[in-house]
Scaffold this active site. Sequence first.
Site, PDB file in Angstrom:
ATOM      1  N   GLY A   1       4.305   1.784   2.185  1.00 44.39           N
ATOM      2  CA  GLY A   1       5.545   2.197   1.523  1.00 44.39           C
ATOM      3  C   GLY A   1       6.065   3.510   2.082  1.00 44.39           C
TER       4      GLY A   1
ATOM      5  N   CYS B   1      -1.635  -4.656  -9.072  1.00 49.72           N
ATOM      6  CA  CYS B   1      -1.318  -3.228  -9.069  1.00 49.72           C
ATOM      7  C   CYS B   1      -1.377  -2.676 -10.491  1.00 49.72           C
ATOM      8  CB  CYS B   1       0.036  -2.974  -8.439  1.00 49.72           C
ATOM      9  SG  CYS B   1       1.284  -3.953  -9.192  1.00 49.72           S
TER      10      CYS B   1
ATOM     11  N   GLU C   1      -6.553   4.944  -6.141  1.00 47.55           N
ATOM     12  CA  GLU C   1      -6.712   3.496  -6.330  1.00 47.55           C
ATOM     13  C   GLU C   1      -7.777   2.926  -5.386  1.00 47.55           C
ATOM     14  OE1 GLU C   1      -3.603  -0.204  -6.663  1.00 47.55           O
ATOM     15  OE2 GLU C   1      -3.437   0.977  -4.835  1.00 47.55           O
TER      16      GLU C   1
ATOM     17  N   GLU D   1       6.971  -0.205  -4.426  1.00 49.77           N
ATOM     18  CA  GLU D   1       5.959  -0.182  -5.491  1.00 49.77           C
ATOM     19  C   GLU D   1       4.621  -0.136  -4.780  1.00 49.77           C
ATOM     20  OE1 GLU D   1       3.306  -2.704  -7.657  1.00 49.77           O
ATOM     21  OE2 GLU D   1       5.200  -3.749  -8.011  1.00 49.77           O
TER      22      GLU D   1
ATOM     23  N   SER E   1       0.826  -1.212   0.000  1.00 50.98           N
ATOM     24  CA  SER E   1       0.000   0.000   0.000  1.00 50.98           C
ATOM     25  C   SER E   1       0.861   1.263   0.000  1.00 50.98           C
ATOM     26  CB  SER E   1      -0.879   0.017   1.254  1.00 50.98           C
ATOM     27  OG  SER E   1      -0.066   0.094   2.398  1.00 50.98           O
TER      28      SER E   1
END
Length: 528
Positions: A248, A304, A395, A267, A244
């Site tokens: 991160g 992702c 997202e 990422e 997430s």
Amino acid sequence: MTQSFEIRGDLLIGSDSTGGNRTVRAINPATGANLEPAFAVASESDVAKACELAAQAFDVYRATSPEQRAAFLEKIADNIMEIGDILIERATEETGLPVARLQGERARTVGQLRLFAQVVRAGEWLDLRVDPALPERKPLPRPDLRLRQIPLGPVAVFGASNFPLAFSVAGGDTASALAAGCPVVVKGHLAHPGTGELVGRAIRAAVAQCGLPEGTFSLLTGANETGAALVRDPRIKAVGFTGSRGGGLALGAIAAARPEPIPVYAEMSSVNPVFLFPAALAARAEAIGTGFIDSLTLGAGQFCTNPGLLFAIESPDLDRFLQAASDALTGRAPAPMLTPGIHAAFDKGVAALVEHDAVKTVAHGAPAEGVNRSPGIFFETEAAEFLADERLGHEVFGAASLLVRCKDVDQMIAVAEKLEGQLTATLQIEAEDYATAAKLVPVLERKAGRILANGWPTGVEVSHAMVHGGPFPATSDSRTTSVGTLAIRRFLRPVSYQDLPEGLLPAELRNEGVRALPHLLDGVRKGS
Ligand SMILES: NC(=O)C1=CN([C@@H]2O[C@H](COP(=O)(O)OP(=O)(O)OC[C@H]3O[C@@H](n4cnc5c(N)ncnc54)[C@H](OP(=O)(O)O)[C@@H]3O)[C@@H](O)[C@H]2O)C=CC1
Ligand SMILES: O=C(O)CCC(=O)C(=O)O
């Protein structure tokens, strides 16, 4: 002799299996049932021990020859295959992902390890450069300069929940760090601890079979504090993460606050915009509609690279697309999501869109039967509304997507300019669209790590020319990739040797060594 690998709930710290405090169980997300056994949670001293062993292993491991290191990566791949069906069975139980998907993911995982073995043998990654001395140069002589890349040191890897094999214990981060010559300490994901332990045992067996120091690899299970302690440990020199944005960023903040800050390759979050151009819709609206829904619902949308945003110009062909996509989604049964937490986050994100005044639901899948699942869903809004509310570009991890209706190409480019950084951007185009698409491509280059035409972003090829990265928030460092052979560069740094006597130079930079490998000689490429 065939080896057997078991799940015992242990931490794998070098060659030691420990597990005093066994408090964590995996959940089968398809049923909600707890799975046996209980897993150990790493204490701060377990983290410190794994890091100390990794630090001790570093100089020995990095001195391995390319052949030894490549053979180690191949042995890991062989051992993962030797685990056999129990790996796929356990991964299915822990993630709810189908057997065929997990078999494919295992193939990708071992293929990735074998590809890195080839990379290590080929030697391009060393980036050898020689600028011979020019003693007669005026006004000043030039010294003899020789450069190679060396590994950064022990690397902490955070396994991702959504790819329990290819982005987890022996996934791309681990493979590229080991290929670079870095020992690895993995913080396994609690969504699949049994799968993680099996793979961890396969790596550990390879360490012993290849005669490498035990600290070359460790696997720790635990919660947030375990991961935070790992990133704080002064012996860790870089971090690989997939998950997430919050996770991160939290790990990046810990790394930046250390007395010695270190790079975090995270990422994190991407909505992967897809641009539907007019001639493409005119030519194949129906095929694009069904292709979109197949990509959207793959793995319950838990990629992702999932296509979470679409942009198109108003037209009757757009209505054909919407009809085809609706037909494909309606009645499609939802699959279980990976964890109750990820499922709850999906429901929350969908509820926010359902309740949004400017967003209309176009279609959704069949109602959920069973726990941890929700129907896939597809929304639409107007470009002006999208531009007015940045939350519409965030997202929603799972099978949810938003179509943004644009008046014309200029408006499509204007909305593209407002996008955050992305892993991918997709064009659906025909030849008649090329002139207008050419205006969008420079914008997308600034936004995304990969631009693709007439395909779907899910399913990343593991190869030399792949970029699975992109500007923030897709990743924390847009200069690199977490998939493909370029990923090795994240864990290397250059060292220049000036006028060192031949006997003190590393073997690959001595005259004979350098001639056997690809290198730059005074700026001119030599070797294969
Ligand atoms: N972009 C992508 O590829 C993916 C994005 N996601 C997103 O992440 C959400 C949650 O999924 P999940 O996979 O659990 O991702 P998280 O980011 O929550 O967790 C990933 C890993 O990082 C650890 N972690 C997270 N936050 C911290 C912290 N503050 N300090 C130390 N360690 C931390 C987690 O440990 P612990 O388990 O102990 O919390 C876990 O090991 C999803 O709903 C989705 O939005 C998920 C998967 C892939
Ligand atoms: O689409 C893929 O193959 C990879 C996706 C990915 O990197 C992820 O979901 O974390």
